[in-house]
Motif scaffolding. Structure first.
Motif, PDB file in Angstrom:
ATOM      1  N   ALA A   1       0.968  -1.257   0.084  1.00 55.03           N
ATOM      2  CA  ALA A   1      -0.016  -0.372   0.126  1.00 55.03           C
ATOM      3  C   ALA A   1       1.070   1.357   0.271  1.00 55.03           C
ATOM      4  O   ALA A   1       0.611   2.280  -0.715  1.00 55.03           O
ATOM      5  N   LEU A   2       2.029   1.027   0.707  1.00 57.03           N
ATOM      6  CA  LEU A   2       2.840   2.477   1.074  1.00 57.03           C
ATOM      7  C   LEU A   2       3.942   2.649  -0.744  1.00 57.03           C
ATOM      8  O   LEU A   2       3.366   3.596  -1.081  1.00 57.03           O
ATOM      9  N   VAL A   3       3.661   1.495  -0.715  1.00 56.42           N
ATOM     10  CA  VAL A   3       4.901   2.661  -2.527  1.00 56.42           C
ATOM     11  C   VAL A   3       3.964   1.833  -3.870  1.00 56.42           C
ATOM     12  O   VAL A   3       4.897   2.837  -4.584  1.00 56.42           O
ATOM     13  N   SER A   4       2.450   1.651  -3.225  1.00 62.56           N
ATOM     14  CA  SER A   4       1.857   1.659  -5.133  1.00 62.56           C
ATOM     15  C   SER A   4       0.677   3.384  -4.635  1.00 62.56           C
ATOM     16  O   SER A   4       0.935   3.829  -5.538  1.00 62.56           O
ATOM     17  N   THR A   5       1.326   4.033  -3.553  1.00 64.83           N
ATOM     18  CA  THR A   5       0.750   5.576  -3.861  1.00 64.83           C
ATOM     19  C   THR A   5       1.880   6.480  -5.506  1.00 64.83           C
ATOM     20  O   THR A   5       3.374   6.218  -5.447  1.00 64.83           O
ATOM     21  N   PRO A   6       1.160   7.368  -5.752  1.00 62.13           N
ATOM     22  CA  PRO A   6       2.421   8.168  -6.551  1.00 62.13           C
ATOM     23  C   PRO A   6       2.997   8.432  -6.494  1.00 62.13           C
ATOM     24  O   PRO A   6       4.332   9.246  -6.753  1.00 62.13           O
ATOM     25  N   GLU A   7       2.874   9.461  -4.979  1.00 64.34           N
ATOM     26  CA  GLU A   7       4.440   9.692  -4.574  1.00 64.34           C
ATOM     27  C   GLU A   7       5.513   8.950  -4.988  1.00 64.34           C
ATOM     28  O   GLU A   7       6.917   9.114  -4.355  1.00 64.34           O
ATOM     29  N   SER A   8       5.135   7.470  -4.097  1.00 64.79           N
ATOM     30  CA  SER A   8       6.592   6.537  -3.264  1.00 64.79           C
ATOM     31  C   SER A   8       7.276   5.654  -4.910  1.00 64.79           C
ATOM     32  O   SER A   8       7.749   6.032  -5.095  1.00 64.79           O
ATOM     33  N   GLN A   9       5.465   6.118  -5.716  1.00 63.32           N
ATOM     34  CA  GLN A   9       6.097   5.100  -7.373  1.00 63.32           C
ATOM     35  C   GLN A   9       7.708   6.253  -7.602  1.00 63.32           C
ATOM     36  O   GLN A   9       8.673   6.219  -7.773  1.00 63.32           O
ATOM     37  N   ASN A  10       7.035   7.444  -7.523  1.00 65.01           N
ATOM     38  CA  ASN A  10       8.197   8.894  -8.400  1.00 65.01           C
ATOM     39  C   ASN A  10       9.212   8.630  -7.124  1.00 65.01           C
ATOM     40  O   ASN A  10      10.392   8.997  -7.687  1.00 65.01           O
ATOM     41  N   LEU A  11       9.415   8.619  -5.844  1.00 67.90           N
ATOM     42  CA  LEU A  11      10.676   8.465  -6.048  1.00 67.90           C
ATOM     43  C   LEU A  11      10.916   7.152  -5.619  1.00 67.90           C
ATOM     44  O   LEU A  11      12.311   7.631  -5.883  1.00 67.90           O
ATOM     45  N   LEU A  12      10.614   6.384  -5.883  1.00 68.17           N
ATOM     46  CA  LEU A  12      11.843   5.273  -6.055  1.00 68.17           C
ATOM     47  C   LEU A  12      12.073   5.535  -7.516  1.00 68.17           C
ATOM     48  O   LEU A  12      13.281   4.725  -7.786  1.00 68.17           O
ATOM     49  N   ALA A  13      11.282   6.076  -8.449  1.00 68.11           N
ATOM     50  CA  ALA A  13      12.361   6.634  -9.249  1.00 68.11           C
ATOM     51  C   ALA A  13      13.225   7.342  -9.018  1.00 68.11           C
ATOM     52  O   ALA A  13      14.021   7.353  -9.814  1.00 68.11           O
ATOM     53  N   ASN A  14      12.763   8.131  -8.997  1.00 67.30           N
ATOM     54  CA  ASN A  14      14.350   9.374  -8.861  1.00 67.30           C
ATOM     55  C   ASN A  14      15.534   8.719  -8.435  1.00 67.30           C
ATOM     56  O   ASN A  14      16.103   8.287  -8.317  1.00 67.30           O
ATOM     57  N   LEU A  15      15.016   7.831  -6.604  1.00 65.31           N
ATOM     58  CA  LEU A  15      16.293   7.430  -6.299  1.00 65.31           C
ATOM     59  C   LEU A  15      17.236   5.662  -7.260  1.00 65.31           C
ATOM     60  O   LEU A  15      18.549   5.611  -7.236  1.00 65.31           O
ATOM     61  N   ALA A  16      16.063   5.244  -8.177  1.00 66.06           N
ATOM     62  CA  ALA A  16      17.224   4.014  -9.354  1.00 66.06           C
ATOM     63  C   ALA A  16      17.417   4.929 -10.322  1.00 66.06           C
ATOM     64  O   ALA A  16      18.512   4.784 -10.418  1.00 66.06           O
ATOM     65  N   ALA A  17      17.507   6.597 -10.169  1.00 72.85           N
ATOM     66  CA  ALA A  17      17.933   7.180 -11.672  1.00 72.85           C
ATOM     67  C   ALA A  17      19.499   7.779 -10.910  1.00 72.85           C
ATOM     68  O   ALA A  17      20.215   7.661 -11.286  1.00 72.85           O
ATOM     69  N   GLU A  18      18.826   7.980  -9.758  1.00 74.18           N
ATOM     70  CA  GLU A  18      19.907   8.915  -8.666  1.00 74.18           C
ATOM     71  C   GLU A  18      20.847   7.437  -8.701  1.00 74.18           C
ATOM     72  O   GLU A  18      22.491   7.312  -9.131  1.00 74.18           O
ATOM     73  N   ALA A  19      20.372   6.060  -8.264  1.00 73.17           N
ATOM     74  CA  ALA A  19      21.786   4.980  -8.472  1.00 73.17           C
ATOM     75  C   ALA A  19      22.677   4.661  -9.479  1.00 73.17           C
ATOM     76  O   ALA A  19      23.525   4.633  -9.902  1.00 73.17           O
ATOM     77  N   LEU A  20      21.048   4.823 -10.489  1.00 73.25           N
ATOM     78  CA  LEU A  20      22.489   4.178 -11.990  1.00 73.25           C
ATOM     79  C   LEU A  20      22.987   5.635 -12.543  1.00 73.25           C
ATOM     80  O   LEU A  20      23.837   4.564 -13.257  1.00 73.25           O
ATOM     81  N   ASN A  21      23.378   7.012 -12.254  1.00 71.00           N
ATOM     82  CA  ASN A  21      23.840   7.612 -12.108  1.00 71.00           C
ATOM     83  C   ASN A  21      25.275   7.912 -11.582  1.00 71.00           C
ATOM     84  O   ASN A  21      26.728   8.218 -11.361  1.00 71.00           O
ATOM     85  N   GLU A  22      25.510   6.495 -10.309  1.00 68.08           N
ATOM     86  CA  GLU A  22      26.453   6.867  -9.647  1.00 68.08           C
ATOM     87  C   GLU A  22      27.307   6.273 -10.143  1.00 68.08           C
ATOM     88  O   GLU A  22      28.578   5.112  -9.691  1.00 68.08           O
ATOM     89  N   THR A  23      26.672   4.449 -10.500  1.00 66.77           N
ATOM     90  CA  THR A  23      27.096   3.279 -11.035  1.00 66.77           C
ATOM     91  C   THR A  23      27.679   3.143 -12.656  1.00 66.77           C
ATOM     92  O   THR A  23      27.072   3.754 -13.295  1.00 66.77           O
ATOM     93  N   THR A  24      28.484   2.794 -12.961  1.00 64.04           N
ATOM     94  CA  THR A  24      29.288   2.397 -14.670  1.00 64.04           C
ATOM     95  C   THR A  24      29.781   1.261 -14.087  1.00 64.04           C
ATOM     96  O   THR A  24      29.885   0.555 -13.249  1.00 64.04           O
ATOM     97  N   PHE A  25      28.405   0.856 -15.587  1.00 61.60           N
ATOM     98  CA  PHE A  25      28.660  -0.884 -15.617  1.00 61.60           C
ATOM     99  C   PHE A  25      29.134  -0.577 -17.504  1.00 61.60           C
ATOM    100  O   PHE A  25      29.235   0.453 -17.641  1.00 61.60           O
ATOM    101  N   PRO A  26      30.468  -1.563 -17.269  1.00 56.91           N
ATOM    102  CA  PRO A  26      30.475  -1.939 -18.683  1.00 56.91           C
ATOM    103  C   PRO A  26      29.761  -1.855 -20.017  1.00 56.91           C
ATOM    104  O   PRO A  26      29.200  -2.000 -19.212  1.00 56.91           O
ATOM    105  N   ALA A  27      30.467  -1.467 -21.062  1.00 56.98           N
ATOM    106  CA  ALA A  27      29.373  -1.334 -21.591  1.00 56.98           C
ATOM    107  C   ALA A  27      29.150  -3.416 -22.383  1.00 56.98           C
ATOM    108  O   ALA A  27      30.615  -3.329 -22.643  1.00 56.98           O
ATOM    109  N   PRO A  28      28.564  -3.047 -22.885  1.00 54.76           N
ATOM    110  CA  PRO A  28      28.407  -4.509 -23.346  1.00 54.76           C
ATOM    111  C   PRO A  28      28.979  -5.002 -25.101  1.00 54.76           C
ATOM    112  O   PRO A  28      28.839  -4.296 -25.482  1.00 54.76           O
TER     113      PRO A  28
END
Length: 96
Positions: free
Chosen positions: A64-91
């Protein structure tokens, strides 16, 4: 019900000896792995203390907590932030 986990003196010495000869980045990995194992033990202990009904109720509250639009937006922002901090080798397939 807490489980008592005690390493033997010999085990502690082995880990200490290994830690002392590792380069710093590998020593950090060993510490990270030890923390991972510690977290697994804590999770197992928590699962032993909770009933299936309590776990289901807790999962329902989280859903119920993570299904709210606010939670989804926060999770998307956290995921984007994590992806920006991590470097992955190009396939290699994409480089050809």
């Amino acid at each position: 019900m807490a489980i008592n986990h005690v390493a033997t003196q010999q085990q502690e010495q082995i880990v200490t000896d290994i830690l002392r000869i590792l380069p710093p980045h590998r020593a950090s990995q060993l510490v990270d792995f030890a923390r991972f194992l510690e977290a697994q033990i804590l999770a197992e202990e928590l699962m032993q203390e909770a009933t299936p009904e309590e776990i289901a109720a807790d999962n329902k509250r989280w859903d119920a907590l993570v299904s709210t639009p606010e939670s989804q937006n926060l999770l998307a922002n956290l995921a984007a932030e994590a992806l920006n901090e991590t470097t992955f080798p190009a396939p290699t397939a994409l480089l050809q």
